[in-house]
Design a protein around this motif. Sequence first.
Motif, PDB file in Angstrom:
ATOM      1  N   THR A   1       0.843  -1.195   0.000  1.00  0.00           N
ATOM      2  CA  THR A   1       0.000   0.000   0.000  1.00  0.00           C
ATOM      3  C   THR A   1       0.877   1.244   0.000  1.00  0.00           C
ATOM      4  N   GLY A   2       0.274   2.374  -0.323  1.00  0.00           N
ATOM      5  CA  GLY A   2       1.010   3.629  -0.237  1.00  0.00           C
ATOM      6  C   GLY A   2       0.911   4.524  -1.450  1.00  0.00           C
ATOM      7  N   GLY A   3       0.405   4.035  -2.581  1.00  0.00           N
ATOM      8  CA  GLY A   3       0.360   4.855  -3.777  1.00  0.00           C
ATOM      9  C   GLY A   3      -0.793   5.834  -3.788  1.00  0.00           C
ATOM     10  N   HIS A   4      -0.576   7.004  -4.380  1.00  0.00           N
ATOM     11  CA  HIS A   4      -1.612   8.014  -4.574  1.00  0.00           C
ATOM     12  C   HIS A   4      -1.678   8.340  -6.065  1.00  0.00           C
ATOM     13  N   ALA A   5      -2.882   8.514  -6.598  1.00  0.00           N
ATOM     14  CA  ALA A   5      -3.032   8.874  -8.012  1.00  0.00           C
ATOM     15  C   ALA A   5      -2.396  10.235  -8.247  1.00  0.00           C
ATOM     16  N   PRO A   6      -1.394  10.330  -9.141  1.00  0.00           N
ATOM     17  CA  PRO A   6      -0.644  11.581  -9.303  1.00  0.00           C
ATOM     18  C   PRO A   6      -1.330  12.609 -10.183  1.00  0.00           C
ATOM     19  N   GLY A   7      -2.374  12.207 -10.906  1.00  0.00           N
ATOM     20  CA  GLY A   7      -3.052  13.152 -11.784  1.00  0.00           C
ATOM     21  C   GLY A   7      -2.108  13.731 -12.818  1.00  0.00           C
ATOM     22  N   SER A   8      -2.274  15.023 -13.118  1.00  0.00           N
ATOM     23  CA  SER A   8      -1.531  15.657 -14.205  1.00  0.00           C
ATOM     24  C   SER A   8      -0.038  15.754 -13.955  1.00  0.00           C
ATOM     25  N   THR A   9       0.421  15.563 -12.702  1.00  0.00           N
ATOM     26  CA  THR A   9       1.863  15.593 -12.471  1.00  0.00           C
ATOM     27  C   THR A   9       2.554  14.439 -13.193  1.00  0.00           C
ATOM     28  N   PHE A  10       1.799  13.377 -13.481  1.00  0.00           N
ATOM     29  CA  PHE A  10       2.376  12.218 -14.167  1.00  0.00           C
ATOM     30  C   PHE A  10       2.631  12.529 -15.645  1.00  0.00           C
TER      31      PHE A  10
END
Length: 973
Positions: free
Chosen positions: A589-598
């Motif tokens: 566990t630990g991931g966050h959706a990065p959105g436009s930073t990706f």
Amino acid sequence: MNSYGDPSSARGRARTSGPDGEHGPEAENPYRRSGQDGSESSAQRPAAGYGDPGPPRPASSGRASVGSASVGSASVGSASVRGPASGSASVGSASVGSASVGSASVGGPGTSTGSASAGRAQVGRAVVPGPAGPSSGGRATVSGAAPVAGRATVGRASVRPVAPAAAGPGGSGPGGPRGPQGPGGSGPDGFDGSEPGGRGRRNRRSGPPSKKAKRRKRINLLIASFAVLIMLAGAGVVGLTWFSTTVKSPTDFGEPETTTIMYADGSQLAKLGEQNRTIVPHEKINPVVGQAVMAAEDQNFLDHTGIDMKGIARAAWNNFTGGTTQGASTITQQYARHVAELTDISYSRKLREALLASKLEQELSKQEILGYYLNAIYFGRGSYGIEAAAQTYFGKSVLIPPGEEGAITASEAAVLASVIKQPEPDQVTGHKGFDPQLNKPATVDRWGYTLNNMQGKGWISAEERAAAVFPDESLREYDPKKACGSNCGVNTPSGNVINYVRDELEAMGITDWRKGRYRIKTTIDSRVQKAAQEAARRSSKTSPMSKLPENYMAALVAVDPNNGRVLAYYGGESGTDYDYAGANDGGTTGGHAPGSTFKIYTLAAALKANISMDTHWDSTKIKDGDFEISNAGRTHQCAKWCSLEEMTIQSYNAPFYWIAKELGPDKIVEAARDAGVRAMWNNDAKVINLLDSKPEDVAPSQFDKQIGYGQYGITVLDHANGVATLANRGTYNKAHFIQTVEERNSAGEWVKVGGEQLKPKEVFQPEQMDSLNAVLQKIPGNIGKALKGGRSAMGKTGTWELRQNTRDNGDAWMVGATPQIASAVWVGTKGKREAVKEANGNPMGGAGTPAAIWDKFMEDAHAELKYKNEQFKEKKNTGDPNHPAANGQSPAPVVPTTPECTDPLRINCPDNPGGGPNPGGGPNPGGGPNPGGGPGNPGGEPGNPGGPGGGGGGDDNPFDGLIRPTPTPTRWR
């Protein structure tokens, strides 16, 4: 683990002599030492097997020496001394493993009767007649014999002076204690007068024994039986103990100590281990420390052979019979006891301590024994060993030589030495111990006692003693809740660093770090770490998070782009809690959706595929079959003809979806992995290790085209590493937390056993990254977060919806970098994922709180490090601006409209050849190298005004767009 000092303390203290009237449990101990040498007078102890000795009676004295036993044996005996003059009785010595029961009678001066054969222990009693004859009485007491290395002698009878035979109480006449009619006499009552109040011990020759006498006899028989048992058992273990016990240094037998984790500047970040101990070489310890400890604990340490035989016998008997646990007395014995417990020697306690102490004295120097002792004992405040104690109490190191700045002073050393006796309060006795913060009056008394002894031994001068002041100013206050003992630093905001240090150590093959003796310098810069915590923690009043709800959480990681060193890491308040900046639960566990930073990785993949930042895309094309690309309902005026640069700055999703579709999602995965993203979470919240998988095996099966604009979770740490790669012009350095690992060897020297291995790898072409960074540099200023002083910085914001097609966001990001520091900031909620909003209630986007955190951190970090304003490289026009993947629709050419001319002569009308906007007219307006002619020379060859309608060439003065005066028309005839 048992340790030193007051026996009822869980920590353990050293039992040694102190000033008269010393506070603490020993004050009530009947076996406490009365003199400076620790011996006890016979007047302080009751006679063995007798009642209260009563008041002393003047008379000539006799002395009975009752048996002695080799170590592991016991002798119990008594002597009968007769005659008016002084005399002595010597009653055998007991060889190991045997005992006999009998008595010895000594009559008159120089006359000996009833002796015991050598090698046997006699058990009996001593009757001492008075000077007037057999009816005079005396009493014998038993104490330890003079110390002999490696041998315990038990039983020396000291005969007190007796009163002369006289009438009255205590005399031999009718009224005396041994008179026929006196109390305790041998008359009809059958008592011999030795008991208090006249009822002495019953005379065996007169009358049946009382119940009390029978009970005493049974006790004596039990004691004798135990003595025999001990001697028999001792014979078998003495040799085994001697030959099987190895004398080792603390480092050899695994003295528990700490592993120290340090910031990059060498200051302490954390300590790990069972005990807060740092073993230091004995020869490098400041001498004043050892002198103070000897003065407090064992003044004659340098002179004796290491064993206090009387103390051993006294403590062994007390422990054996269930009394309060007794400690050893000499420094050598204290250390022997510690070693015996630490190495799990299971033989009789006092036997093993005596044997080991003797062996220590034979095989080690006094300096070695003292040094090992100083590294072993407990000083309170969670500090084991002298170095940890000096750091805890005074913030100093005992390794600094005398006279140098920061060295321990004699007054400070005396405080540390005074604490040893009882470092902490004793719940049983109620004594508060000798920590100056808990019991300053007692500490000051013992501190003075220690300094007095130091002066007496010549270790400090009388002038130094007179000038000594209790070191209140340098003494640190102690708060157990904030104390940094073993495992200190774990429950702090920098605690998560320890978890990464552990992983890197084990990857190096260093798996015994928990046992201590390692010194690890991390990459974490204390100044940058402070800046990160002040910017990202809710508890920081200067943080943009401080006004948000309690369940809001921020995470921030900073990496040096030039080498991959993690400069700061904040993922939560404790290393034992959930880490919001990294992986948890074994990496699941630990991931966050990065959105436009990706999108920065999508752009890197596009540039690698020769797609220019100047290509054009259709921002209105948001449907791919039944799938609709989310763009938060926004439209852009560029519509179907939008440059990739403009779409990046304005953060429109559509072009990035189509790039992912054109190149394939696996190419985006590959670019992210190469930049430093090691793991991603799919739509089912399952983690995929990108380092162990081929991109084509996980995309599109796990990560589809939405990867182009950041649907799938990653960690803040990986994102910071990826940004660092782009800032470093496409050269990847693995993010890491350890710079060097050192281990202390048996000589006390630090030896490097591990460290960082920098392996930079170019994963993107530098010129392509220059093009990308040039575009990303426009974003901080576009959102009002340009760094001060014109510092060059690139960045990218991003959000991800809480639920699809809503305005609520569940994750908000800002990532960016200068050439010196790359950082990533995430803001979300703890526990259940909820919508994040600004303090004013509006939905939070990356340009809001995350950008504010990023801006504050970057400003503070660069200021703290005093970094110069370093610029990114200039933009390179890489890639094909007309790449076929681009789906932009170029608008139709704009046809210019001709305004109606109102000049009746039409000289200045646009359609008048030779004038107006198209001077010169015709396919070759104006003719010649100077189309249209110059000012004052409309058309034609130089000097030739030309015919009707202009035409012809002009001069070398091109038309500059200015309106010229209308020439006078030629009149035709």
